[in-house]
Motif scaffolding. Structure first.
Motif, PDB file in Angstrom:
ATOM      1  N   HIS A   1     -16.732   9.245  -7.129  1.00 45.85           N
ATOM      2  CA  HIS A   1     -15.690   9.641  -6.230  1.00 45.85           C
ATOM      3  C   HIS A   1     -15.213  11.028  -6.783  1.00 45.85           C
ATOM      4  CE1 HIS A   1     -14.606   5.628  -4.630  1.00 45.85           C
ATOM      5  NE2 HIS A   1     -14.775   5.316  -5.901  1.00 45.85           N
TER       6      HIS A   1
ATOM      7  N   THR B   1       0.588  -1.102   0.183  1.00 44.91           N
ATOM      8  CA  THR B   1      -0.484  -0.093  -0.099  1.00 44.91           C
ATOM      9  C   THR B   1       0.961   1.317  -0.180  1.00 44.91           C
ATOM     10  OG1 THR B   1      -0.069   0.037   2.258  1.00 44.91           O
ATOM     11  CG2 THR B   1      -1.769  -1.288   1.249  1.00 44.91           C
ATOM     12  N   ARG B   2       0.833   2.076   1.043  1.00 47.59           N
ATOM     13  CA  ARG B   2       1.572   3.176   0.780  1.00 47.59           C
ATOM     14  C   ARG B   2       2.883   3.199   0.286  1.00 47.59           C
ATOM     15  NH1 ARG B   2      -2.108   7.234  -0.119  1.00 47.59           N
ATOM     16  NH2 ARG B   2      -0.314   9.369  -0.212  1.00 47.59           N
TER      17      ARG B   2
ATOM     18  N   SER C   1     -10.863   6.975  -7.955  1.00 51.22           N
ATOM     19  CA  SER C   1     -11.212   6.877  -6.270  1.00 51.22           C
ATOM     20  C   SER C   1     -10.077   7.365  -5.823  1.00 51.22           C
ATOM     21  CB  SER C   1     -11.060   5.292  -6.370  1.00 51.22           C
ATOM     22  OG  SER C   1     -10.267   4.700  -6.857  1.00 51.22           O
ATOM     23  N   SER C   2      -8.428   6.892  -6.529  1.00 47.88           N
ATOM     24  CA  SER C   2      -6.998   7.342  -5.580  1.00 47.88           C
ATOM     25  C   SER C   2      -6.708   9.107  -5.712  1.00 47.88           C
ATOM     26  CB  SER C   2      -6.204   6.790  -6.517  1.00 47.88           C
ATOM     27  OG  SER C   2      -6.796   5.491  -6.325  1.00 47.88           O
TER      28      SER C   2
ATOM     29  N   ASN D   1      -3.913   3.444  -7.028  1.00 51.73           N
ATOM     30  CA  ASN D   1      -4.495   2.894  -5.224  1.00 51.73           C
ATOM     31  C   ASN D   1      -3.568   2.249  -4.247  1.00 51.73           C
ATOM     32  OD1 ASN D   1      -7.005   2.250  -6.815  1.00 51.73           O
ATOM     33  ND2 ASN D   1      -6.085   0.248  -7.556  1.00 51.73           N
TER      34      ASN D   1
ATOM     35  N   ASP E   1      -9.482   3.239 -10.605  1.00 49.52           N
ATOM     36  CA  ASP E   1      -8.615   3.021  -9.533  1.00 49.52           C
ATOM     37  C   ASP E   1      -8.456   5.338  -9.452  1.00 49.52           C
ATOM     38  OD1 ASP E   1      -8.641   0.947 -10.072  1.00 49.52           O
ATOM     39  OD2 ASP E   1      -7.562   0.498 -11.151  1.00 49.52           O
TER      40      ASP E   1
ATOM     41  N   GLY F   1      -2.222   6.829  -2.823  1.00 47.71           N
ATOM     42  CA  GLY F   1      -3.764   7.499  -3.408  1.00 47.71           C
ATOM     43  C   GLY F   1      -3.696   9.108  -3.675  1.00 47.71           C
ATOM     44  N   THR F   2      -3.390  10.505  -3.244  1.00 47.94           N
ATOM     45  CA  THR F   2      -2.983  11.579  -3.910  1.00 47.94           C
ATOM     46  C   THR F   2      -1.930  11.644  -4.223  1.00 47.94           C
ATOM     47  OG1 THR F   2      -3.042  11.969  -1.858  1.00 47.94           O
ATOM     48  CG2 THR F   2      -4.949  12.922  -2.502  1.00 47.94           C
TER      49      THR F   2
END
Length: 691
Positions: free
Chosen positions: A535, A411-412, A490-491, A448, A487, A451-452
């Motif tokens: 989103h 993930t992150r 949403s991200s 994903n 994706d 994220g931002t």
């Protein structure tokens, strides 16, 4: 016509073998077209008797074609067999057990019973009338399988089709059909032969054991499988290559069907890893592939357990780094001489599954894999630029999948490697040919994961993503790119997506209205539109009038389709399902936008009502989606008094009540659950209005 059938059969009764051969082949090629005539008992008897008589011909090619006719009869006309089954058994078993018969004829005879068994398996699964030929003749059929399975070629592979492999296929089919009654018969054969001096007996015993692994309904059979661990693990190092290979297949199947034998018993897991570790990077390509399959299947047993923070530890943890190193070593080795690169491919697939299965206590090992895999992708890009070998391109794509798996797992935390991943993707995309689909999906996985933070890359890659989404001729690439758009929505969220929103919507809506785009592909674009609506919320509001018009038009056009056509009906149900989901996502995204719910919800309820009141052809999945939409509209109105006042009459009326009541009476649990949800939301809305 009957005259043609009789003429063909008359030709099969000729004294001239050339005429017999031509007639027999003609019958084999025409049996699927004579269905109506096969209902005539005289025609049935005439055809079957003639075919059986022809099997006694002296010419092997005629006997083979006659047997091929029987295979088609078993496949197409199962219900017509009762009057002929004894003779059919006699002629097929006679051919199989005749040492002087040719392999081609024997294979067709075995295919007759395989086709018959597969028919019975399907009938039993569907609770339909079954004549139970396989269970009635179980002992004789299984003995026939054993007889065939002991006729192995020393150099055969699983891709070969010969008497031995056909016998194994028949045994597997019988096991899947009759299930429990076959266990004792096969286990007796296994016990008699598993330790025999002749390799053929050991191999047949292992193969027979593997064929029944999926048969038992009794969970206690797992104890039998567990008791045999040492047998099939020892088989991995058998002096005969075919025995070892079959032991590898059995072990991989056990890991798939009975994983707890290894992942819940430490001593078994240790024995397994100690056996397969050296095999992964060993000299035998075949056993390397088997070892990778074993790792892959056992790793998949953890695929549903990586939630709520993941597992603290699991059976792989003590050996994780060693297995990864072995797999990477296999990936680094030159491809086999055939140039297929199969060992490398299965090693990558095993590594990907192993990454998904990683427990928390080896997170540092997983993190260290990222630069290792990036290095390999870069290496193979260079190799492809020199050789233009498509197999290398495939390996590149699989390794992009490995990076996707690492993004999902870390993930992150993958953000520390995002610059390096993007640099590698630039190399991949810059090739004259590239694994574009896998690279595009890696973009989505990275988005994903971080994220931002992916916002800084979005302007650089969106052009490629949209170009791929517009490549309608390559459906897989198009679908992958459309998925990445969802994706990104949403991200990145509203602010991050805003700079690219207009060009994305232009591409997506362009596909939805383009008459040249396949209708099934348009459903994918509808799904992507729903992701953006959910989103991006208010940022997407300005596009809703156009999107709702597109949705209404597609629904109206679908009503003109022929429900008697299975292809049209499947498309219609899929479209309606996605339209209901789209509307639900729009409602959620526009929940806080003044006036939006009131503007669009009436048409949404009309859609849901029409779907629910559709004919018997409406699928349970689509019905559930429509009920879910009704519940969503009511739910959104709960905290919007003005919307509730306007939409109340659209929700509380006989038509909607009938839809919900119909859903509550469904035999399908998901439909009942959605009906309960819709009813609960409507009652809550009515109660709130009453107060």
């Amino acid at each position: 016509s009957e005259l043609v059938i009789k003429a063909i059969c008359a030709g099969m009764s000729s004294q001239d073998n050339d005429v017999i051969f031509a007639a027999t082949r003609a019958l084999a090629n025409s049996l699927e077209f004579v269905g109506d005539h096969m209902a005539n008992q005289e025609i049935q008897r005439f055809i079957v008797t003639t075919v059986c008589d022809t099997i006694g011909n002296s010419a092997a090619e005629i006997r083979e074609n006659a047997m091929r006719c029987l295979v088609k009869i078993a496949d197409l006309y199962y219900s017509l067999l009762p009057g002929f089954i004894e003779r059919l058994f006699a002629v097929t078993s006679g051919a199989i057990n005749n040492n002087a018969e040719t392999e081609a004829v024997k294979l067709q005879a075995l295919l007759f019973w395989i086709a018959l068994g597969e028919n019975e398996k399907e009938l039993i699964e569907n609770d339909e009338q079954c004549n139970n030929y396989t269970s009635s003749g179980l002992q004789m059929l299984v003995d026939m399988c054993f007889h065939c399975m002991l006729q192995q070629s020393p150099y055969q592979t699983e891709e070969d089709w010969n008497i031995s492999t056909a016998g194994s296929k028949l045994l597997l089919t019988i096991a899947e059909t009759v299930r429990d009654p076959i266990i004792t018969i096969v286990m007796q054969f296994v016990e008699r032969n598993i330790n025999a001096e002749a390799w053929q007996q050991r191999e047949a015993a292992l193969m027979a054991f593997g064929c029944i692994l999926g048969a038992p309904s009794d969970e206690n059979f797992a104890n039998t499988v567990a008791q045999g661990v040492s047998v099939y693990l020892d088989g991995l190092s058998d002096s005969n290559e075919l025995v070892a290979d079959t032991a590898g297949w059995v072990t991989a199947t056990v890991c798939e069907m009975y994983p707890r034998i290894f992942n819940a018993v430490e001593v078994n897991c240790a024995s397994l890893i100690n056996k397969i570790g050296p095999m992964i990077n060993g000299n035998s390509a075949g056993m390397s592939i088997r070892a990778c399959n074993i790792v892959h299947n056992l790793a998949l047993s953890y695929e549903d357990e990586d939630e709520d923070g993941g597992m603290a530890t699991n059976c792989f943890s003590p050996y994780y780094k060693a297995i990864c190193d072995a797999l990477i070593g296999r990936i680094d080795r030159p491809a086999d001489p055939s140039g297929s690169g199969k060992e490398q491919k299965v090693a990558i697939e095993a590594l990907n599954a192993l990454i998904d299965a990683a427990a928390n206590d080896i997170s540092n090992v997983v993190s260290d894999l990222v630069p290792t895999i990036i290095e390999r992708v870069n290496y193979f890009v260079g190799q492809f630029n020199q050789s233009r070998d498509d197999n290398i391109l495939t390996i590149e794509g699989l390794l992009c999948g490995t990076l996707s798996a690492l993004c999902k797992k870390m993930t992150r935390h993958i953000g520390n490697h995002s610059e390096a991943i993007m640099a590698t993707l630039n190399l991949v995309f810059s090739q004259q040919a590239s694994p574009l689909e896998e690279g595009i999906m890696l973009l989505g996985s990275l988005a994903n994961a971080i994220g931002t933070d992916f916002g800084k890359y979005a302007p650089m890659v969106i052009g490629l993503v949209l170009k791929s989404a517009s490549n309608y001729e390559e459906e897989d690439l198009c679908d992958a790119a459309v998925g990445v758009i969802g994706d990104l929505a949403s991200s990145l969220g509203r602010e991050g997506f805003e700079p690219i929103l207009d060009q994305v919507v232009t591409t997506v809506f362009g596909a939805l209205v383009d008459p040249e785009v396949d209708r099934d592909q348009k459903i994918t674009f509808l799904g992507c539109s729903g992701d953006m609506a959910l989103h991006l919320g208010p940022s997407f509001s300005r596009y809703l009038p156009s999107l709702m018009n597109i949705a209404q038009t597609s629904f109206s056009e679908s009503l003109k389709l022929d429900r008697e056509n299975d292809y049209d009906l499947d498309y219609m149900m899929d479209l309606w399902d996605h339209l209901c989901q789209l509307c639900g996502l729009i409602l959620q995204g526009q929940r806080d936008v003044d006036g939006a719910v009131v503007q669009y919800a009436p048409n949404m309820l009309t859609l849901a009502d029409q779907v629910c009141r559709g004919s018997a052809g409406t699928s349970p999945e689509t019905f559930a989606a429509a009920l879910g939409l009704i519940g969503d509209v009511a739910n959104v109105c709960l905290d919007k008094p003005d919307a509730a006042k306007v939409l109340g009459p659209h929700l509380v009326n006989d038509s909607i009540s009938l839809c919900v009541s119909k859903g509550a009476e469904s035999k399908k649990e998901d439909v009942r659950r959605q009906a309960t949800w819709a009813n609960k939301q409507i009652k809550a809305l009515v109660g709130r209005q009453g107060n």
